[in-house]
Design an enzyme around this catalytic site. Structure first.
Site, mmCIF file in Angstrom:
data_model
loop_
_atom_site.group_PDB
_atom_site.id
_atom_site.type_symbol
_atom_site.label_atom_id
_atom_site.label_comp_id
_atom_site.label_asym_id
_atom_site.label_seq_id
_atom_site.Cartn_x
_atom_site.Cartn_y
_atom_site.Cartn_z
ATOM 1 C CB CYS A 171 19.022 25.483 -40.352
ATOM 2 S SG CYS A 171 18.337 23.806 -40.346
ATOM 3 C CB CYS A 351 20.413 19.535 -38.183
ATOM 4 S SG CYS A 351 19.921 20.032 -39.841
#
Length: 422
Positions: A171, A351
């Site tokens: 991430c 994201c």
């Protein structure tokens, strides 16, 4: 758990062996079972708890309670698999076997590698010892996001540092998410003008997909954040409240500088687990050497991989796993049936960049930074921050994770035909 284990001497045998019981391992097991419920599947996973890691950022921002991000592994492990609560200590890919922590061996017809990645806390001098006191925190550390939130609420003035290590990391937006949520809290509580926020990014750009940078830059300006690119955190002294950053110029010259802080949100460098990075299954960077589209190993036709361990060029996110699991399931079942591989993964990753409490820039993209929007425009309005995307992240995605993805419900995750993935 059911068990179709057969033993030959000290060797157990399963048709499909999956290494790792995180998001990737359990999702792909459920997707394989959905395609053929007769396939005998084993999952090897030593952990006793399963974590919804995308929620840790929200805990650090005071949005989620910590307990909603974790469940007992026994609650999420599918009933149709044989679960071995042990580590894998070796892979013998030439003889189709893995070795478990108790010294026993397990044979397979097809192997799926989904062990995740390793957070290299030791890669930053003094960081691990400093965590959890003197304002040093990390949402990447299990159980530490609550300390992040405590620090955010208590900081009224001073300097707050946020670091991002060299890529690849899981991430890639998470280091920034922590910063934006913190800054938003300080803004709404009248403290922002008294806090010097610095973002130290080992990379050269704010975000790897250029289309999303303008929206993020608007928030950098809104929060008066001091951007420092090619600035890598290399050491932390908790009691002294100082951090050392190594700055590199365009010609490769580096210089260390010490910066004092009142709060430091640190993110460690990351790498594939030793089991993979020191094996013949790794690429030059130490990651699992997979074909970009089929997610099959480039050398061993009966080995597949997905999730954070993958050496493919996608973002390492839970959303990537959501798209990868059906591709691996399709192609693994085809391999067992001696059929051609027809499913392709196009590098999708998502994201949700939490730029403030109540708004998100929902980045969706694939290989090469090509935008791959999968949600309706009212949720994901291109590259802008929206309240609808926040609603999706805060209210819908946790439920979809626990009750959808882990159980083989492939929402918006249909594999692409391989002809378009080449």
């Amino acid at each position: 758990m059911t068990s179709n284990t057969t033993a030959t001497g000290n060797v157990k045998t399963h048709t499909v062996v999956i290494v790792g019981g995180g998001a990737a391992g359990i999702s792909v097991a459920s997707s394989i079972h959905k395609r053929d419920s007769n396939i005998d599947i084993a999952i090897i996973e030593p952990a006793s708890r399963h974590h919804y890691q995308p929620g840790w950022t929200m805990v650090g921002g005071g949005v989620f309670r910590p307990e909603v991000t974790s469940k007992p592994m026994s609650d999420v492990m599918p009933g149709f698999v044989s679960w071995y609560q042990q580590p894998v200590t070796a892979i013998d890919q030439d003889n189709n076997q893995v070795t478990l922590g108790d010294g026993s061996s397990m044979a397979y017809k097809a192997l799926v590698l989904a062990p995740g990645l390793e957070l290299n806390w030791g890669g930053i001098e003094g960081l691990e010892e400093a965590l959890g006191s003197n304002g040093v925190t990390s949402n990447y550390r299990e159980g530490m996001a609550s300390y992040t939130w405590d620090m955010v609420q208590s900081l009224k003035k001073g300097r707050a540092l946020f670091s991002q290590p060299p890529m690849p990391i899981k991430c890639a937006g998470a280091p920034q998410k922590a910063m934006y949520l913190s800054a938003d809290y300080w803004l709404k509580h009248g403290a922002l003008n008294n806090i010097d926020i610095q973002f130290h990014n080992a990379g050269a750009v704010l975000f790897g997909v250029a289309d999303y940078v303008p929206a993020l830059e608007a928030y950098i300006e809104k929060y008066s954040i001091d951007l420092n690119f090619q600035s890598t955190l290399v050491a932390v002294n908790g009691p002294a409240k100082t951090a050392v950053f190594r700055s590199t110029d365009g010609e490769g010259n580096s210089q260390d500088r010490e910066v004092s802080f009142d709060m430091l949100h640190a993110v460690p460098p990351q790498r594939a687990p030793k089991l993979i990075r020191e094996s013949a299954l790794a690429n030059e960077g130490g990651w699992l050497d997979l074909e970009d589209d089929t997610l099959r190993h480039k050398t061993y036709a009966n080995i597949f991989g997905l999730g954070d361990v993958s050496g493919t060029g996608n973002a390492k996110t839970a959303a990537a796993v959501r798209k990868q699991a059906p591709v691996v399931a399709d192609n693994l079942v085809a391999t067992l049936r001696n059929q051609p591989l027809e499913a392709a993964y196009l590098g999708y990753g998502s994201c949700p960049l939490t730029v403030e409490n109540g708004k998100i820039v929902l980045a969706e993209f694939g290989y090469g930074g090509v935008l791959q929007p999968s949600f309706p425009k009212w949720i994901n309005d291109g590259t802008k921050a929206t309240r609808a995307a926040w609603w999706l992240k805060a209210k819908q995605l946790p439920t979809l994770y626990w009750h959808g993805m882990l159980k083989g419900h492939e929402w918006l995750a249909k594999p692409a035909p391989r002809s378009t993935g080449n």
